[in-house]
Write a protein that holds these residues in place. Structure first.
Motif, PDB file in Angstrom:
ATOM      1  N   LEU A 213     -70.952   1.687 -14.017  1.00 15.41           N
ATOM      2  CA  LEU A 213     -71.525   0.452 -13.480  1.00 15.41           C
ATOM      3  C   LEU A 213     -72.708   0.762 -12.571  1.00 15.41           C
ATOM      4  O   LEU A 213     -72.737   1.788 -11.891  1.00 15.41           O
ATOM      5  CB  LEU A 213     -70.468  -0.320 -12.686  1.00 15.41           C
ATOM      6  CG  LEU A 213     -69.294  -0.887 -13.474  1.00 15.41           C
ATOM      7  CD1 LEU A 213     -68.305  -1.563 -12.525  1.00 15.41           C
ATOM      8  CD2 LEU A 213     -69.752  -1.862 -14.538  1.00 15.41           C
ATOM      9  N   SER A 214     -73.658  -0.161 -12.545  1.00 14.13           N
ATOM     10  CA  SER A 214     -74.793  -0.011 -11.633  1.00 14.13           C
ATOM     11  C   SER A 214     -74.346  -0.384 -10.212  1.00 14.13           C
ATOM     12  O   SER A 214     -73.270  -0.956 -10.012  1.00 14.13           O
ATOM     13  CB  SER A 214     -75.936  -0.924 -12.074  1.00 14.13           C
ATOM     14  OG  SER A 214     -75.582  -2.286 -11.866  1.00 14.13           O
TER      15      SER A 214
ATOM     16  N   ASP B 192     -71.117  -6.626  -6.940  1.00 18.08           N
ATOM     17  CA  ASP B 192     -70.554  -7.900  -7.399  1.00 18.08           C
ATOM     18  C   ASP B 192     -69.026  -7.919  -7.341  1.00 18.08           C
ATOM     19  O   ASP B 192     -68.419  -8.973  -7.133  1.00 18.08           O
ATOM     20  CB  ASP B 192     -70.999  -8.208  -8.829  1.00 18.08           C
ATOM     21  CG  ASP B 192     -72.449  -8.670  -8.915  1.00 18.08           C
ATOM     22  OD1 ASP B 192     -73.016  -9.038  -7.869  1.00 18.08           O
ATOM     23  OD2 ASP B 192     -73.004  -8.651 -10.035  1.00 18.08           O
ATOM     24  N   ILE B 193     -68.403  -6.779  -7.542  1.00 19.46           N
ATOM     25  CA  ILE B 193     -66.941  -6.733  -7.480  1.00 19.46           C
ATOM     26  C   ILE B 193     -66.435  -6.229  -6.126  1.00 19.46           C
ATOM     27  O   ILE B 193     -65.249  -5.967  -5.955  1.00 19.46           O
ATOM     28  CB  ILE B 193     -66.341  -5.893  -8.633  1.00 19.46           C
ATOM     29  CG1 ILE B 193     -66.824  -4.451  -8.592  1.00 19.46           C
ATOM     30  CG2 ILE B 193     -66.629  -6.541  -9.971  1.00 19.46           C
ATOM     31  CD1 ILE B 193     -66.145  -3.554  -9.603  1.00 19.46           C
ATOM     32  N   GLY B 194     -67.353  -6.085  -5.175  1.00 22.60           N
ATOM     33  CA  GLY B 194     -66.954  -5.747  -3.812  1.00 22.60           C
ATOM     34  C   GLY B 194     -66.756  -4.265  -3.552  1.00 22.60           C
ATOM     35  O   GLY B 194     -66.018  -3.896  -2.633  1.00 22.60           O
ATOM     36  N   LEU B 195     -67.400  -3.425  -4.335  1.00 20.09           N
ATOM     37  CA  LEU B 195     -67.292  -1.978  -4.134  1.00 20.09           C
ATOM     38  C   LEU B 195     -68.669  -1.383  -3.909  1.00 20.09           C
ATOM     39  O   LEU B 195     -69.685  -1.973  -4.263  1.00 20.09           O
ATOM     40  CB  LEU B 195     -66.661  -1.306  -5.363  1.00 20.09           C
ATOM     41  CG  LEU B 195     -65.221  -1.649  -5.676  1.00 20.09           C
ATOM     42  CD1 LEU B 195     -64.821  -1.028  -7.002  1.00 20.09           C
ATOM     43  CD2 LEU B 195     -64.307  -1.168  -4.575  1.00 20.09           C
ATOM     44  N   HIS B 196     -68.678  -0.204  -3.312  1.00 22.12           N
ATOM     45  CA  HIS B 196     -69.897   0.572  -3.142  1.00 22.12           C
ATOM     46  C   HIS B 196     -69.670   1.934  -3.781  1.00 22.12           C
ATOM     47  O   HIS B 196     -68.551   2.418  -3.859  1.00 22.12           O
ATOM     48  CB  HIS B 196     -70.229   0.745  -1.646  1.00 22.12           C
ATOM     49  CG  HIS B 196     -70.439  -0.554  -0.946  1.00 22.12           C
ATOM     50  ND1 HIS B 196     -71.586  -1.291  -1.069  1.00 22.12           N
ATOM     51  CD2 HIS B 196     -69.624  -1.269  -0.131  1.00 22.12           C
ATOM     52  CE1 HIS B 196     -71.482  -2.394  -0.353  1.00 22.12           C
ATOM     53  NE2 HIS B 196     -70.289  -2.407   0.217  1.00 22.12           N
ATOM     54  N   ARG B 197     -70.761   2.553  -4.237  1.00 19.15           N
ATOM     55  CA  ARG B 197     -70.636   3.825  -4.927  1.00 19.15           C
ATOM     56  C   ARG B 197     -69.951   4.879  -4.059  1.00 19.15           C
ATOM     57  O   ARG B 197     -69.223   5.724  -4.549  1.00 19.15           O
ATOM     58  CB  ARG B 197     -72.016   4.334  -5.360  1.00 19.15           C
ATOM     59  CG  ARG B 197     -71.880   5.510  -6.278  1.00 19.15           C
ATOM     60  CD  ARG B 197     -72.958   5.635  -7.306  1.00 19.15           C
ATOM     61  NE  ARG B 197     -73.334   4.468  -8.048  1.00 19.15           N
ATOM     62  CZ  ARG B 197     -72.757   4.074  -9.187  1.00 19.15           C
ATOM     63  NH1 ARG B 197     -71.753   4.756  -9.686  1.00 19.15           N
ATOM     64  NH2 ARG B 197     -73.173   3.019  -9.827  1.00 19.15           N
ATOM     65  N   GLY B 198     -70.138   4.814  -2.755  1.00 18.66           N
ATOM     66  CA  GLY B 198     -69.511   5.767  -1.839  1.00 18.66           C
ATOM     67  C   GLY B 198     -68.000   5.613  -1.770  1.00 18.66           C
ATOM     68  O   GLY B 198     -67.302   6.525  -1.315  1.00 18.66           O
ATOM     69  N   GLU B 199     -67.465   4.472  -2.201  1.00 21.29           N
ATOM     70  CA  GLU B 199     -66.007   4.252  -2.176  1.00 21.29           C
ATOM     71  C   GLU B 199     -65.296   4.786  -3.401  1.00 21.29           C
ATOM     72  O   GLU B 199     -64.073   4.928  -3.412  1.00 21.29           O
ATOM     73  CB  GLU B 199     -65.707   2.751  -2.057  1.00 21.29           C
ATOM     74  CG  GLU B 199     -66.141   2.147  -0.753  1.00 21.29           C
ATOM     75  CD  GLU B 199     -65.912   0.654  -0.730  1.00 21.29           C
ATOM     76  OE1 GLU B 199     -65.431   0.173   0.304  1.00 21.29           O
ATOM     77  OE2 GLU B 199     -66.203  -0.010  -1.748  1.00 21.29           O
TER      78      GLU B 199
END
Length: 67
Positions: free
Chosen positions: A46-47, A53-60
């Motif tokens: 996912l970008s 949009d789904i409430g996540l960040h790449r760092g998580e």
């Protein structure tokens, strides 16, 4: 005249039941691992905007991989 006991389940008695139970347990562990792997792969694709949009960040994402 001989009699047969017909009300006992075949697989639940003795080692056959234990072997079947171990196989089922191993299969369930593998299935759970594969579901987790597929989810991680999908999230990695996912970008950053889609993750937001789904409430996540790449760092998580690494934190979500830990059991």
């Amino acid at each position: 005249m001989s009699t047969f006991e017909t009300n006992r389940p075949y697989a639940s008695a003795g080692s056959a039941g234990r072997i079947g139970s171990m196989f089922l347990s191993a299969f369930n562990i593998f299935a759970a691992w594969n579901d987790t792997r597929a989810t991680q792969t999908s999230l990695d694709r996912l970008s950053d905007r889609q993750l937001d949009d789904i409430g996540l960040h790449r760092g998580e994402l690494p934190r979500l991989r830990k059991p």
